[in-house]
Design an enzyme around this catalytic site. Structure first.
Site, mmCIF file in Angstrom:
data_model
loop_
_atom_site.group_PDB
_atom_site.id
_atom_site.type_symbol
_atom_site.label_atom_id
_atom_site.label_comp_id
_atom_site.label_asym_id
_atom_site.label_seq_id
_atom_site.Cartn_x
_atom_site.Cartn_y
_atom_site.Cartn_z
ATOM 1 N N LYS A 1 -6.174 -4.621 -0.678
ATOM 2 C CA LYS A 1 -5.949 -3.290 -0.098
ATOM 3 C C LYS A 1 -5.984 -2.218 -1.171
ATOM 4 C CE LYS A 1 -1.876 -1.995 0.201
ATOM 5 N NZ LYS A 1 -0.878 -1.263 -0.636
ATOM 6 N N THR B 1 2.809 1.676 -2.133
ATOM 7 C CA THR B 1 1.496 1.949 -2.720
ATOM 8 C C THR B 1 0.552 2.381 -1.612
ATOM 9 O OG1 THR B 1 1.794 0.340 -4.503
ATOM 10 C CG2 THR B 1 -0.458 1.009 -3.994
ATOM 11 N N LYS C 1 -1.206 4.717 -9.590
ATOM 12 C CA LYS C 1 -0.936 3.334 -9.172
ATOM 13 C C LYS C 1 -2.224 2.619 -8.770
ATOM 14 C CE LYS C 1 1.008 -0.451 -8.017
ATOM 15 N NZ LYS C 1 1.898 -0.665 -6.897
#
Length: 389
Positions: free
Chosen positions: A336, A193, A268
Site C-alpha cells: 500500500k 500512514t 513517510k
C-alpha cells in the site's frame, strides 16, 4: 509539585519545588531565583530555562532544562533525558498527566503505543472496531468508549493509528467519527500512514470544528513501537505539536516537525518506498547466494560488517532463510505504501522505476496469500517466479 532541575559542581542533582498552582508569572520568578542561586555555587555550568507557550489543554506549559557539565564525571543516575552536544536535555511537565488522552486503532502498532502512554501514567481512553483488542489495555487502566466520537468528546488530545487511508478517513470523518466529538481546545493527531491528500482531507474536517490537527506518521514497526523507539514525522498545527510532544516522547525516540500538513505523509512514503525496495533487493541476494552454492547466513554476516549494513537485514535475514515471516509490518501495508509513493512521484513527474518494479513484486506476493505475513515474505514471490520457470 513541579520539580525544577538544578546542578552542582559534582554533577549531582537538587530540586527546587514550586507549587503546581503557581501562575506562569510566579513560575518565571521561581526560575529566575533558581538561576541566580545556581550561578552562585555553579559558575562553570550553563543552565537554560525555556517556558513553552501556554497550551489550550488543561495542563501547564513544559519547562525544558539544559545542563552543561564541564566536569569529566558523568551523572550517576540523572533524571530521564538525552545528551546532545554536551548538554543534558530534560523535560519536566508539571501537570501533563492530568490531560485526557484518546487512542483510536489498536492493531500491531496502536496497541503498544497506547500501552506506553498508559505505563507512563497518562489517563487514556481507547477505541477499536474489534472491542476485544481493547481488553488488554483496559486491564492496564485504560477507559473504553464505543465510538471515535465518544473518545474525542471526552479527551483533550486524541491519537489515531489506522491501517490505510480509507480507514483513517472513515474513523475521522464518518458516522460517529472523531470529528463529530471535536471542538475548540481539542487536538487530533493522526499517526497513520496515508497520502498527503487524505491527511489534508482529515485535517480540514478536524479544523472545521475549531480543533487543532497534526499528522504524525511513524517510522518503525512492532518492536520499536513496543520499546518506545518510534520516529514521528509530524506536520500541521505547531501549537499542537508542542502540546503533543511529551506524549510523542513517551512513544518514540525522536520527532521531526516538517511544516505544513502533507509533508509528514510525504516523508513517510519516501522512507517506506526505500525500505520496500531494500527488502526486495536483499531477497534477491539471499536467493542468488544460495543458488550459486554460498551460505546465505554468511552473506548476512558479510553485509552486517560493511557499508551497506542495515539493522533490517540482520534482524529479518535469519528468519527469511528459514522461510519464517513473523509479522512486524504486514506485507499488504508495505505494498500500500509503495502504491501511495508511486502516486506521489507521479504527481511531481519524478521517475521511480525501481520502486515501480518492487511494487509489482509485492503484488505477486499478495496473490500468493502473503498479505498478512511480514513484508519480508516478499522473498516468496521471487521463489514462485523461479519455480514457474
Amino acid at each position: 509539585m513541579a520539580k525544577i532541575l538544578m546542578a552542582k559542581p559534582s554533577c549531582s542533582y537538587h530540586y527546587l519545588d514550586t507549587a503546581s498552582k503557581n501562575s506562569p508569572l510566579k513560575t518565571a520568578v521561581c526560575l529566575s531565583k533558581a538561576m541566580a542561586m545556581c550561578s552562585s555555587f555553579c559558575p562553570q555550568r550553563t543552565i537554560h530555562f525555556r517556558a513553552k507557550p501556554i497550551s489550550c489543554f488543561p495542563f501547564k506549559p513544559r519547562i525544558w532544562v539544559q545542563v552543561k557539565a564541564f566536569s569529566s564525571q558523568e551523572p550517576s543516575s540523572p533524571p530521564k533525558g538525552k545528551k546532545v552536544d554536551g548538554l543534558y536535555h530534560y523535560v519536566f511537565i508539571p501537570d501533563e498527566k492530568s490531560a485526557r488522552v484518546g487512542f483510536l486503532g489498536l492493531g500491531i502498532m496502536g496497541s503498544p503505543m497506547a500501552q506506553n502512554l498508559i505505563k507512563s501514567g497518562c489517563d487514556v481512553t481507547v477505541w477499536n472496531r474489534t472491542k476485544s483488542k481493547c481488553d488488554p489495555l483496559i486491564s492496564l487502566g485504560a477507559k473504553y468508549k464505543s465510538s471515535p466520537e465518544e473518545v474525542t468528546a471526552s479527551c483533550d488530545v486524541t491519537f489515531a493509528m489506522l491501517a490505510d487511508p480509507e480507514s483513517a478517513v472513515d474513523v475521522a470523518c464518518g458516522k460517529n467519527g472523531a470529528a463529530s466529538g471535536m471542538s475548540p481546545g481539542k487536538g487530533y493527531v493522526d499517526v497513520s500512514t496515508v497520502d498527503g491528500a487524505t491527511s489534508k482531507l482529515i485535517g480540514s474536517h478536524i479544523k472545521s470544528t475549531g480543533a487543532l490537527f497534526l499528522e504524525a506518521p511513524v517510522s518503525g514497526s512492532k518492536k520499536p513501537a513496543e520499546d518506545g523507539q518510534l520516529i514521528f514525522l509530524t506536520a500541521g498545527d505547531k501549537s499542537l505539536y508542542e502540546t503533543a510532544a511529551p506524549f510523542l516522547d513517551m512513544m518514540g525516540k525522536s520527532r521531526f516537525y516538517l511544516g505544513d500538513v502533507g509533508n509528514g505523509a510525504a516523508m513517510k512514503l519516501v522512507v517506506n518506498m526505500i525500505m520496500g525496495s531494500m527488502m526486495a533487493s536483499f531477497s534477491e541476494g539471499l536467493l542468488l547466494s544460495e543458488k550459486v552454492g554460498l551460505d546465505p547466513s554468511v552473506l548476512i554476516e558479510v553485509i552486517s560488517q560493511g557499508a551497506i549494513n542495515a539493522p533490517m537485514f540482520s534482524m529479518k535475514g535469519p528468519s527469511m532463510i528459514q522461510s519464517l515471516y513473523p509479522t512486524a509490518f504486514p506485507l499488504k501495508h508495505q505494498q500500500k505504501d509503495l502504491r501511495l509513493a508511486l502516486g506521489l512521484s507521479e504527481s511531481v513527474s519524478q521517475p521511480t522505476p525501481i520502486a515501480a518494479a518492487t511494487n509489482e513484486l509485492y503484488k505477486v506476493a499478495k496473490l500468493h496469500g502473503l498479505s498478512d505475513d511480514d513484508f519480508s515474505a516478499v522473498i516468496e514471490a521471487l521463489k514462485a517466479k523461479l519455480e514457474q520457470r
